[in-house]
Design a protein around this motif. Structure first.
Motif, PDB file in Angstrom:
ATOM      1  N   ILE A   1      -5.106  -8.250  -8.481  1.00  0.00           N
ATOM      2  CA  ILE A   1      -5.417  -7.265  -7.444  1.00  0.00           C
ATOM      3  C   ILE A   1      -5.713  -5.901  -8.061  1.00  0.00           C
ATOM      4  N   HIS A   2      -4.918  -5.507  -9.030  1.00  0.00           N
ATOM      5  CA  HIS A   2      -5.114  -4.180  -9.608  1.00  0.00           C
ATOM      6  C   HIS A   2      -6.308  -4.136 -10.552  1.00  0.00           C
TER       7      HIS A   2
ATOM      8  N   ILE B   1     -11.475  10.892  -1.512  1.00  0.00           N
ATOM      9  CA  ILE B   1     -10.251  10.836  -0.719  1.00  0.00           C
ATOM     10  C   ILE B   1      -9.904   9.394  -0.358  1.00  0.00           C
ATOM     11  N   LEU B   2     -10.920   8.602  -0.011  1.00  0.00           N
ATOM     12  CA  LEU B   2     -10.687   7.195   0.317  1.00  0.00           C
ATOM     13  C   LEU B   2     -10.187   6.436  -0.903  1.00  0.00           C
ATOM     14  N   TYR B   3     -10.727   6.744  -2.060  1.00  0.00           N
ATOM     15  CA  TYR B   3     -10.280   6.076  -3.282  1.00  0.00           C
ATOM     16  C   TYR B   3      -8.843   6.464  -3.617  1.00  0.00           C
ATOM     17  N   ALA B   4      -8.500   7.752  -3.397  1.00  0.00           N
ATOM     18  CA  ALA B   4      -7.116   8.175  -3.632  1.00  0.00           C
ATOM     19  C   ALA B   4      -6.159   7.435  -2.700  1.00  0.00           C
ATOM     20  N   ALA B   5      -6.587   7.241  -1.448  1.00  0.00           N
ATOM     21  CA  ALA B   5      -5.758   6.481  -0.503  1.00  0.00           C
ATOM     22  C   ALA B   5      -5.628   5.027  -0.940  1.00  0.00           C
ATOM     23  N   LEU B   6      -6.711   4.459  -1.473  1.00  0.00           N
ATOM     24  CA  LEU B   6      -6.674   3.081  -1.956  1.00  0.00           C
ATOM     25  C   LEU B   6      -5.715   2.931  -3.125  1.00  0.00           C
ATOM     26  N   LEU B   7      -5.661   3.940  -3.982  1.00  0.00           N
ATOM     27  CA  LEU B   7      -4.752   3.888  -5.128  1.00  0.00           C
ATOM     28  C   LEU B   7      -3.293   4.037  -4.695  1.00  0.00           C
TER      29      LEU B   7
ATOM     30  N   PRO C   1      -1.006   0.599  -2.622  1.00  0.00           N
ATOM     31  CA  PRO C   1      -0.081  -0.346  -3.279  1.00  0.00           C
ATOM     32  C   PRO C   1       1.225   0.305  -3.714  1.00  0.00           C
ATOM     33  N   ASP C   2       1.151   1.563  -4.180  1.00  0.00           N
ATOM     34  CA  ASP C   2       2.372   2.259  -4.590  1.00  0.00           C
ATOM     35  C   ASP C   2       3.331   2.417  -3.423  1.00  0.00           C
ATOM     36  N   ILE C   3       2.800   2.791  -2.270  1.00  0.00           N
ATOM     37  CA  ILE C   3       3.642   2.978  -1.091  1.00  0.00           C
ATOM     38  C   ILE C   3       4.282   1.663  -0.669  1.00  0.00           C
TER      39      ILE C   3
END
Length: 310
Positions: free
Chosen positions: A138-139, A179-185, A188-190
């Motif tokens: 996935i990553h 911003i969308l890419y930052a949310a995508l990153l 998974p962390d959240i």
């Protein structure tokens, strides 16, 4: 070379060398146990994935940051920038996932310690192991975005539409996309942090109930030693607390860097240092708590029980 750049370079070099040596020693010890036929615990396999992810993170972030810290900037070409950032992102996120799986697995083990169904435990074991392998895939997929937008700076090229990461640049023509890419990153962390909070809460509650139960028993029946499961749980809780502290700082710095159009030199370096804290500390924390490893790699450390980790 400015003094500040020299200090930053030395810090990155120290983090990289210490972290790689620690993780490599831990990984080699587990591989040695496997080659001589010693039975590895389920958590040992997860820790091996964690050490590989840590080494990947340290090499792909620490080495370039060290070179940049000592004054060299444009030393990577397009392919180098794409690969370095992609593999660093994979290593960091797999480290997050492995730590989460480690805490979840230990929480399940504590809940099932009185269960005699070995088949169910085997299924849980396989499920956790497959989840770790799935997290790699996935990553790798999420990090493929770096292959399209991360690149080197060409000679005499304007950096107006490029976000600088000292030695590589992010093509930032579209702020909404960033911003969308930052949310995508962060997604998974959240999710993994949520699993860690749940698993840690379950382990703390179980330990509290066990302590209350032991206090109600007659003193002559109370064991002077804590159970192996309790010691393993405390080790993993310590690891999770360390992880959450360091990676919360790292995630906040990365979020600010992603939202700012032109992140400062200080923010870029602090973000990189924060991302290397846990991979550097993690192997020594595990080695100091596992006598099988500490007796081989760290003979000066105190030796806990052989059943430190399940």
């Amino acid at each position: 070379m400015a003094t500040s750049e020299l200090v930053v370079g030395v810090i990155f070099l120290s983090q990289t060398v210490i972290g790689v040596l620690g993780n490599f020693s831990l990984l080699c010890h587990y591989l040695f146990l496997y080659l001589i036929g010693d039975r590895l615990r389920s958590t040992d396999w997860i820790v091996m994935h964690l050490t590989v992810a840590n080494i990947l993170t340290l090499l792909c972030k620490g080495v370039p940051q060290t070179i940049a810290g000592f004054g060299s900037k444009d030393f990577l070409n397009d392919i180098g920038c794409k690969l370095v950032f992609s593999f660093h992102r994979v290593g960091r996120n797999v480290g997050v996932g492995s730590t989460s799986f480690l805490s979840v697995f230990q929480a399940i083990i504590m809940r099932l310690r009185n269960t005699r169904s070995s088949d169910f435990k085997v299924k849980i074991d396989r499920c956790i192991c497959y989840s770790v392998y799935l997290s790699w895939l996935i990553h790798f997929f999420i990090s493929s975005v770096n292959l399209m937008h991360m690149r080197a700076k060409f000679i005499n090229e304007s950096t107006i539409e490029l976000k600088s990461f000292l030695y590589c640049y992010w093509d930032c023509h579209d702020r909404t996309r960033d911003i969308l890419y930052a949310a995508l990153l962060l997604a998974p962390d959240i999710i993994f942090l949520g699993f860690m909070v749940w698993a840690s809460s379950c382990m703390v509650l179980t330990l509290y109930r066990h302590k209350q139960k032991m206090q109600q028993m007659p003193r002559n029946k109370m064991s002077a030693k804590s159970s192996p499961e309790s010691r393993a749980t405390k080790t993993i809780l310590l690891l999770v607390c360390t992880f959450v502290s360091f990676y919360t700082l790292s995630s906040l710095c990365q979020l600010f860097g992603a939202l700012l159009y032109k992140p400062s030199w200080s923010l870029v370096n602090v973000t990189a240092m924060a991302s290397l804290l846990f991979p550097t500390v993690c192997p020594f924390l595990l080695m100091s708590r596992d006598s099988r490893v500490s007796s081989f790699c760290l003979p000066s450390f105190p030796k806990p029980s052989d059943d430190e980790l399940n």
